[in-house]
Write a protein that holds these residues in place. Structure first.
Motif: not given
Length: 704
Positions: A299, A450, A458
Motif C-alpha cells: 500500500n 484495502t 486495490y
C-alpha cells in the motif's frame, strides 16, 4: 453499618426504586420483510428475496450479529421480550431505519424515502395464558412533519399473536422532509409504549466521488498519468458498481456515489512490487501476499509511486533516479550489513532470568557504546567497519546525485498528496487476487485489499466484475473492519460486576478509599515488580535489599532496558528496501542510536527523586488499608453475600470473531468450513453507518 459502592461510579449502588416494567403482556416488533419476521436462521442473505438493501434496516439478532454489539442499540426500558434477546437477556432492543428525504440529489426518483415495515405482536415477560391474543395497536410518528405512517401521524392495526409470524401486516413509513435528530415510530396500546423503531437522522448526506485508477504492470513506471474516459475501459462496470453503491449499500448511510468520468491510466514497474507479490508455478498467475506487513508495504509503495506520477515531470524522474543510485552505489547493501552487525552483537532479550545479575553488569559498562566502538562497526584506522563502509558508499551516492543536479537530498521523495476529496479505487491488471486472512482451516483468495480508513482500495483481476466485493473494499477505506475481527467493547447490559469497594465503618475518608482502590488497580504491577526484584536480589546476593535501593536499581534497569529495546526494535524496522526514503530512515536511526549512547552514562547516575516519595506514600497507604481490612474477615464475607443480591452491570465484553452474518458487506462469503450457502451482501449495521460517515467524511462532499 456498611455501604457498598463502585469506585468512580457511586451512582451504581443498590437501587431502592428499580424501574417498573410495563404490565402490558405484549410487545410489538418491527421487521424489514415478511421473510425476516419468520425468525429463521435461513432468513438472511439470498434467502430474503424481499429485501435488497434499498433502505437501511438494522435489527439486533444474535444469530447473525456479533457478540457484544448490544450496546449500539437503544433499549426500550419499559418492556422486556418473552424471548431471550441474547443469552439470558430479555431486553427490547430498538431497530434502526434509514430513509432519504424526497426530491434530493441521491433520491431524485423518490425510491429511497419509503419502506414497508412488517410488524408483529409478540409476548412480553408479563404474558399470561389468559391474556388476549389479538390487540389493536396504534403506530405513531414522533414528528409527522418529517416522517409519516401510512401517510399520517398515526395508524392503527389489529395484530394477532402468531409464533410463526405468517402473513404479517405492514406499515408504510415515509420520510417527507429531512430531519437532524432521531425520530421514533412508537407502537402503543392504551397509550402505553410497547414497541419502538428509530429513524436515523438524514439532514447530513454525502457524495462520494469514486476515482478509478487503472494499473498495468510493466518494465517502467509512468512519469505522468493518462486520462481516458472511464466508459472506455471494459474492466470497469460503471452501471453495476453505481447500482450496488446507491441502491444496496452506501445509500443506507446516506452516501451517494458517483464515478469520475475520467480514469487515470498508469503503468508501474513490476520489479518495484515483487517483494509483495508471489507468482505461482501451477498457473503462472501473480498474487498479493497475505502477510500483514507486506500488504501494508505494498500500500505504501503504490501510494508513493502514484503520487510521484501525479506530480509528473522532473519530480517523478528524480524519484526514480534517486532509487536507482541508492541501490547501484551500494548504500542499500551497506545498510543491510550494518543491520547484521546490530543483530549479532546487540540483540538483548530482557525477559531472561538473572535480571539482577544483568542489571549489575549494565551499571558497570555502557553496552551500546561498546557495540558502537567495535572494530567491525567503526574502525577509523582501516575504514572497514560496517558503519565506515556505509559512510563511504553514502559519500559516493550523494556525489553522483549532486553531479546530476538532483537536489533536496536530505528530504523524502518530493510528491504531491493524493487528493482526499474522493475515494480511489485501483484496478490492478496483472495481479489475479490476494490471499485472505485465514479463517479457521480455510485459506482462500479474495479479490481486493484495502488499508482501513485510508480511502484507497486495490481491486485485482478476480474482482473486476464483482461490485459487491469492490464496495466491501471501499467500505474498508471508509473505516470499517471485518465483522469477524475480535475487539473489545463496553456494554451497559445487565451482567456481573465484582470490583466493588467494601467500607466497613473504618476511620478513613472516602477520598482515601478511592485512592486505595486506584493504587491497587494502577500500581499493582509496579509493587509486584519491585518485590520480585528484591527476591531475585536476595537469591543472587543473599542480602535483603532496602526498599529505596531496590526502587533505584530497578528504575535504572528498566530505563536502560527500555532504551536498549527501542534501539533493537528500530533496527528491526530497517527494511533496506529499494527506496531512497529508507536511506533517510536509516540516518534517523543512527542519530537516535548516538543519543542513546550519550544517555547511558546519565542513566547509571540516577538518584532517588520525587517519584520514589510518591511511590512510598502509595505503598504505605496500601499496606495500612490492607491491614485494616484483614481485621474484619467475617464482615467482608457477609457483605460479599449481600453483594450478590445487588443490581449488577457487565462492562468489558469481548466481541467474538464470527463470520455468520450471511449478508453484511464486511463479512467474507466463506467461513471456516468453506463457501457459505446463500451468502449475499446487502446490509450494514447502524454502527457501520456511523463509522463510514465519521471517518469517511474527509473523502466526501456535503450534499445539499
Amino acid at each position: 453499618m456498611f455501604q457498598i459502592f463502585e469506585v468512580g461510579n457511586e451512582s451504581n449502588s443498590f437501587i431502592n426504586n428499580p424501574l417498573q416494567l410495563s404490565k402490558s403482556p405484549h410487545i410489538v416488533s418491527f421487521y424489514r420483510s415478511q421473510i425476516q419476521a419468520e425468525k429463521k436462521s435461513s432468513s438472511y442473505g439470498s434467502n430474503d428475496t424481499s429485501y435488497n438493501g434499498e433502505f437501511g434496516f438494522d435489527r439486533f439478532d444474535d444469530s447473525v450479529v456479533a457478540d457484544g454489539m448490544m450496546k449500539h442499540y437503544e433499549i426500550l426500558k419499559e418492556v422486556e421480550s418473552d424471548e431471550k434477546t441474547y443469552k439470558k437477556d430479555h431486553s427490547y432492543l430498538c431497530p434502526y431505519l434509514s430513509l432519504w428525504p424526497p426530491n434530493v440529489e441521491g433520491n431524485k426518483k423518490n425510491t429511497k424515502n419509503k419502506a414497508k415495515i412488517y410488524v408483529a405482536l409478540e409476548k412480553s415477560t408479563e404474558f399470561k395464558k389468559e391474556n388476549a391474543t389479538q390487540v389493536t395497536i396504534d403506530f405513531e410518528s414522533e414528528d409527522d412533519k418529517s416522517v409519516v405512517i401510512n401517510g399520517k401521524k398515526t395508524a392503527s392495526l389489529s395484530l394477532k399473536l402468531d409464533d410463526k409470524h405468517t402473513n404479517l401486516p405492514y406499515i408504510e413509513v415515509e420520510c417527507i422532509a429531512e430531519f437532524d435528530k432521531e425520530i421514533a415510530v412508537l407502537a402503543k396500546v392504551s397509550n402505553v409504549v410497547i414497541g419502538k423503531m428509530i429513524l436515523y437522522p438524514n439532514k447530513e448526506r454525502y457524495k462520494a466521488l469514486i476515482q478509478p485508477v487503472y494499473v498495468s504492470l510493466g518494465t517502467t513506471t509512468s512519469t505522468s498519468k493518462l486520462e481516458v474516459p472511464t466508459s472506455s475501459i471494459s474492466d470497469i462496470d460503471e452501471v453495476a458498481l453505481l447500482d450496488c453503491a446507491n441502491n444496496h449499500s452506501l445509500n443506507q448511510a446516506y452516501i451517494y456515489a458517483e464515478i469520475a468520468s475520467k480514469t487515470h491510466k498508469i503503468e508501474l514497474k513490476k520489479s518495484e512490487l515483487t517483494d509483495f507479490l508471489e507468482t505461482r508455478a501451477d498457473n503462472s498467475k501473480t498474487y498479493l501476499y497475505k502477510d500483514g506487513k507486506k500488504r501494508s508495504d505494498f500500500n505504501k509503495k503504490v501510494k508513493e509511486l502514484y503520487t510521484a506520477i501525479l506530480a509528473g515531470g522532473n519530480i517523478a524522474k528524480e524519484r526514480v533516479r534517486k532509487d536507482e543510485v541508492y541501490q547501484s552505489s551500494g548504500v542499500q547493501q551497506a545498510i543491510l550489513n550494518f543491520r547484521v552487525e546490530l543483530k549479532s552483537h546487540f540483540n538483548h532479550n530482557f525477559t531472561d532470568a538473572n535480571r539482577v545479575k544483568k542489571a549489575q553488569k549494565l551499571s558497570e559498562k555502557t553496552e551500546l557504546n561498546n557495540f558502537w566502538m567495535r572494530s567491525d562497526v567503526n574502525d577509523s584506522v582501516t575504514g572497514s567497519g560496517a558503519y565506515d563502509m556505509f559512510l563511504a558508499k553514502e559519500k559516493s551516492m550523494l556525489a553522483t546525485l549532486k553531479k546530476e543536479g538532483i537536489s533536496d537530498l536530505d528530504k523524502p521523495h518530493q510528491t504531491i498528496a493524493i487528493p482526499t476529496d474522493r475515494v480511489h479505487v485501483f484496478y490492478f491488471g496483472g495481479i489475479e487476487a490476494s490471499y485472505a486472512e485465514p479463517i479457521g482451516a480455510v485459506n482462500k483468495l479474495v479479490p481486493g485489499y484495502t488499508g482501513v480508513g485510508g480511502g484507497i482500495s486495490y481491486i485485482f483481476e478476480m474482482g473486476f466484475k464483482m461490485p459487491d466485493a469492490i464496495l466491501h473494499e471501499i467500505a474498508h477505506g471508509l473505516g470499517l473492519g471485518h465483522t469477524f475481527e475480535e475487539k473489545i467493547e463496553y456494554n451497559d447490559k445487565k451482567g456481573v460486576r465484582t470490583d466493588f469497594f467494601v467500607n466497613i465503618d473504618l476511620d478513613i475518608t472516602e477520598q482515601q478509599q478511592k485512592s486505595y482502590e486506584g493504587f491497587k488497580e494502577n500500581d499493582k504491577k509496579m509493587f509486584e515488580a519491585i518485590e520480585d526484584w528484591r527476591k531475585e536480589y536476595k537469591q543472587e546476593n543473599g542480602i535483603d535489599l532496602p526498599i529505596e535501593d531496590a526502587y533505584l536499581s530497578y528504575a535504572k534497569y528498566k530505563t536502560l532496558s527500555f532504551s536498549y529495546q527501542s534501539i533493537v526494535k528500530e533496527g528491526e524496522k530497517i527494511d533496506a528496501t529499494p527506496s531512497y526514503d529508507d536511506y533517510l530512515l536509516f540516518k534517523d536511526f543512527i542519530a537516535n542510536l548516538q543519543l542513546t549512547i550519550l544517555s547511558e552514562a546519565d542513566i547509571s547516575n540516577l538518584t532517588l527523586d520525587s517519584s520514589f516519595l510518591s511511590y512510598s506514600k502509595k505503598l504505605a497507604l496500601i499496606q495500612d488499608m490492607d491491614k485494616r481490612l484483614s481485621e474484619h474477615p467475617q464482615e467482608i464475607k457477609d457483605l460479599k453475600k449481600e453483594l450478590k443480591k445487588a443490581p449488577e452491570r457487565e462492562v468489558n465484553v469481548i466481541v467474538h470473531p464470527q463470520s455468520d452474518t450471511m449478508e453484511n458487506y464486511m463479512d467474507y462469503d466463506f467461513d471456516d468450513t468453506g463457501n457459505k450457502q446463500n451468502f449475499e451482501r446487502k446490509s450494514f449495521y447502524k454502527e457501520q453507518w456511523e463509522i463510514m460517515r465519521k471517518i469517511g467524511s474527509k473523502f466526501f462532499t456535503l450534499l445539499k
